[in-house]
Design a protein around this motif. Sequence first.
Motif, PDB file in Angstrom:
ATOM      1  N   ASP A 147      20.168 -21.594   5.138  1.00 42.81           N
ATOM      2  CA  ASP A 147      19.260 -22.674   5.168  1.00 42.81           C
ATOM      3  C   ASP A 147      19.244 -23.362   3.884  1.00 42.81           C
ATOM      4  O   ASP A 147      19.772 -22.774   2.856  1.00 42.81           O
ATOM      5  N   SER A 190      16.177 -23.780   2.617  1.00 40.09           N
ATOM      6  CA  SER A 190      14.914 -23.304   2.168  1.00 40.09           C
ATOM      7  C   SER A 190      15.079 -22.239   1.088  1.00 40.09           C
ATOM      8  O   SER A 190      16.211 -21.619   1.095  1.00 40.09           O
ATOM      9  N   THR A 191      14.112 -22.194   0.300  1.00 41.56           N
ATOM     10  CA  THR A 191      14.245 -21.159  -0.794  1.00 41.56           C
ATOM     11  C   THR A 191      13.980 -19.852  -0.301  1.00 41.56           C
ATOM     12  O   THR A 191      14.569 -18.753  -0.751  1.00 41.56           O
ATOM     13  N   GLY A 192      13.355 -19.644   1.005  1.00 40.65           N
ATOM     14  CA  GLY A 192      13.044 -18.487   1.670  1.00 40.65           C
ATOM     15  C   GLY A 192      14.129 -18.287   2.635  1.00 40.65           C
ATOM     16  O   GLY A 192      15.264 -19.156   2.732  1.00 40.65           O
ATOM     17  N   ASN A 193      14.050 -17.204   3.723  1.00 40.58           N
ATOM     18  CA  ASN A 193      15.083 -17.157   4.718  1.00 40.58           C
ATOM     19  C   ASN A 193      14.328 -17.461   6.059  1.00 40.58           C
ATOM     20  O   ASN A 193      13.767 -16.691   6.759  1.00 40.58           O
ATOM     21  N   ASP A 200      21.621 -16.162   5.484  1.00 45.50           N
ATOM     22  CA  ASP A 200      20.730 -17.099   5.173  1.00 45.50           C
ATOM     23  C   ASP A 200      21.618 -18.313   4.879  1.00 45.50           C
ATOM     24  O   ASP A 200      22.140 -18.532   3.569  1.00 45.50           O
TER      25      ASP A 200
HETATM   26 CA   LIG Z   1      17.510 -19.932   2.380  1.00 47.74          CA
END
Ligand SMILES: [Ca+2]
Length: 463
Positions: free
Chosen positions: A402, A404-407, A400
């Motif tokens: 990116d 973003s806080t997510g994946n 990861d």
């Molecule tokens: Ca991320």
Amino acid sequence: MGHKGFQINKLLSIIMLCTLMENSFKPIATAGLSSPSITMFKDMESECNSYCIGIVKPILQQTKQTQFTELQDQIRNLNEIIKDTEKKLSEAEIKLGVCEDATRNRETLANEQLNRKTMQLTELQHKVKEQDAGFKKMEAECSGLRSSLGICEENIKNREVQYAQLLDLNISCNNSSKIKDELLATSKALVERHKSAASSDIIKVELKEQKINEMEASIKEKDTVIMTHNLKIENQTSTIMKQTEEIAELKAQLSDYESPSCYGKSTDVHVIRVPGSEPFPVFCDSVLTDSGWTVIQRRRDGSITFNRNWTDYTIGFGDLRSEFFIGLQKLHLITQSQHHELYIFLQGFDEENRYAYYDHFLIGNETDDFKIVSLGLYKGTAGDALSSQKDMKFSTPDRDNDRSTGNCAKEFRSGWWYRKCYYCNLNGEYFNGKTTNQYGINWFSWHKNSLQFVQMMIRPKPH
Ligand SMILES: [Ca+2]
């Protein structure tokens, strides 16, 4: 001769008389008498003439006659000797003439023989030269002999017919047995002669045929040798052609190995070489737009998944002739080796085509997580959906990178240069047919539905 003999006899008589007279008066002369003695001598001489001649004359005449006869004999003998000598001389001349003739004849013969030998020699030389041509002549002669053989056979048949006719005649000519025998003998002799002539011709033809057979055998042998050589030459030619093809192939490969891009190459798989890597195969495309493009990604049927980990995206995956991703490491090496441009071809399921072009595409190294370092200026019909991903690192479900806080990669099941997450995602899931979901192959500046066909291509930018 008679007159001459008479003068000789007269001379002899005078000599004899003078001798007699000299002997009679010698004592007087030696006693030293001079002129008076000479006068006395003359008197004695005249006295002698008157006495002696009467006595001596008959004796002298007798003697003269005898001598004359002897002289005549001698002359006759001499004449005979002269005749003999002349005869011998003429004979000798005849013999000499004969000898000269013989010598001349021999010389002529010798010259003729010499000429003949010279001619024979010349003829032999001609014959040697004509031997080659002789073969053809012999063949012609053979055919002539064959035809003459046929004629001879016909003659024999005719003669046999004649013989039979003669036999018939013989029967009808019983009255004259002598004529019959003669006719029989004649006809037999004729038949024998013709048979003999025919057999001689047959022998000649057989000899010629034998020679022809020998020559044909020799020609066959030579043909075999020539065929063997031809086969060898064909094999060698074939080998040379194969080797030439191999050399051409090797040259092409070598040229590929030395080539850093698809420039000048056909639409097919070729090998290129870029600094920092061993040569590797790529798919070159010169038909989709213009020539010399290296394909780095293709989607067309969903035959393979693009939901892969970091390692797969780093080294690349798929089939160059079908769906594939070239690999981030190669992408980095190619784009950093020289100034590259990027062409993205897009096609929807409605068969509409669009494109997006960027004039300076550059991917960073693995330390930078293969981020998009540069895109350059956009041009195209599909809209600029990629610039939003510029400066983004590459992310995969297991890596990861990116913002973003997510994946994002895990969320959207692919590897891509996600930000928060994307405005385009060409490695999304392949959906057959129209779908508006966010997991598909998307290019939102143009298309809301997942695409049917995508091809990303790069090439060195022409100066
Ligand atoms: Ca991320």
